[in-house]
Write a protein that holds these residues in place. Structure first.
Motif, PDB file in Angstrom:
ATOM      1  N   LEU A  92       0.795  -1.234   0.018  1.00 23.63           N
ATOM      2  CA  LEU A  92      -0.116   0.065  -0.088  1.00 23.63           C
ATOM      3  C   LEU A  92       0.876   1.258  -0.057  1.00 23.63           C
ATOM      4  CD1 LEU A  92      -3.025  -0.991   2.374  1.00 23.63           C
ATOM      5  CD2 LEU A  92      -2.341  -1.497   0.065  1.00 23.63           C
ATOM      6  N   PRO A  95      -5.501   2.987  -1.759  1.00 25.55           N
ATOM      7  CA  PRO A  95      -4.992   1.891  -0.996  1.00 25.55           C
ATOM      8  C   PRO A  95      -6.226   0.867  -0.359  1.00 25.55           C
ATOM      9  CG  PRO A  95      -4.516   3.976   0.416  1.00 25.55           C
ATOM     10  CD  PRO A  95      -5.216   4.117  -0.905  1.00 25.55           C
ATOM     11  N   TYR A 114       0.079   3.000   7.992  1.00 22.00           N
ATOM     12  CA  TYR A 114      -0.514   2.843   6.831  1.00 22.00           C
ATOM     13  C   TYR A 114      -1.000   4.062   6.180  1.00 22.00           C
ATOM     14  CZ  TYR A 114      -0.656  -2.207   7.064  1.00 22.00           C
ATOM     15  OH  TYR A 114      -0.664  -3.523   7.010  1.00 22.00           O
ATOM     16  N   THR A 167      -6.943   4.387   3.730  1.00 17.00           N
ATOM     17  CA  THR A 167      -6.607   2.847   3.493  1.00 17.00           C
ATOM     18  C   THR A 167      -7.969   2.261   3.981  1.00 17.00           C
ATOM     19  OG1 THR A 167      -4.314   2.694   3.739  1.00 17.00           O
ATOM     20  CG2 THR A 167      -5.590   0.597   4.067  1.00 17.00           C
TER      21      THR A 167
END
Length: 188
Positions: free
Chosen positions: A131, A141, A161, A165
């Motif tokens: 990602l 992502p 992250y 996401t």
């Protein structure tokens, strides 16, 4: 062009800490091939971006990798689906290349080959580096809770992250979500 970029190990097929080194070890995850076929039938082109450091580590050769992909293509064809292209990084982590995820080199190669801007293109993977690489290339992502992602089931995403996401149970759930999102809404 409607394009989806998929990680391979842990997203499409079972992953292993010992690496997937032969066609015999390459086993699709339940529902993954059918999910790719559904995406194809909905007009999506599917491309793989995969780190394959087992090549650089000498664990398998290109002929073995090609045989794994031939098995994948054959099994996918039996489901009525296809992968349009496979991009992979053959380098070991210490080689300092630009194509090893989390760097965006594979994604830059995909954009160049297909002549597209990847801004907003969905990238689906089971791990952070998948990602991160996609995000650096402007992709949207999507984490699947298979492979390495299974460890995050029932937890909040760690802060490293990429922002935005989205999390899906598996590739089938992602395909359902994407196909539903791309169906035009009828005004009532």
């Amino acid at each position: 062009m409607k394009l989806v970029i998929l990680d391979r190990d842990g997203t499409i097929n079972a992953d292993s800490d010992e690496f997937i080194k032969s066609p015999e070890e390459w086993t699709p995850l339940p529902g993954a091939l059918e999910a790719i076929a559904r995406l194809n039938h909905a007009g999506w082109h599917t491309v793989i971006a995969s780190n394959q450091s087992g090549l650089g580590r000498g664990l398998f050769d290109v002929a073995s990798l090609n045989a794994m992909h031939a098995k994948m293509h054959k099994m996918l064809s039996a489901q009525g689906g296809r992968i349009d292209a496979v991009f992979y990084c053959p380098h070991s982590p210490d080689e300092g290349c630009q194509c090893r995820k989390p760097l965006p080199g594979l994604f830059e190669q995909i954009a160049e080959r297909f002549g597209v801007d990847l801004k907003g293109t969905p990238v689906v993977g089971d791990g952070l580096r998948d990602l991160q690489a996609g995000s650096l290339a402007g992709c949207e992502p999507h984490l699947v809770l298979t492979g390495k992602g299974a460890a995050l089931r029932g937890q909040a995403l760690p802060p490293d992250y990429p922002s935005g996401t989205q999390v899906h149970e598996d590739l089938a759930a992602f395909a359902d979500w994407l196909i539903a999102r791309s169906i035009p809404k009828i005004a009532t």
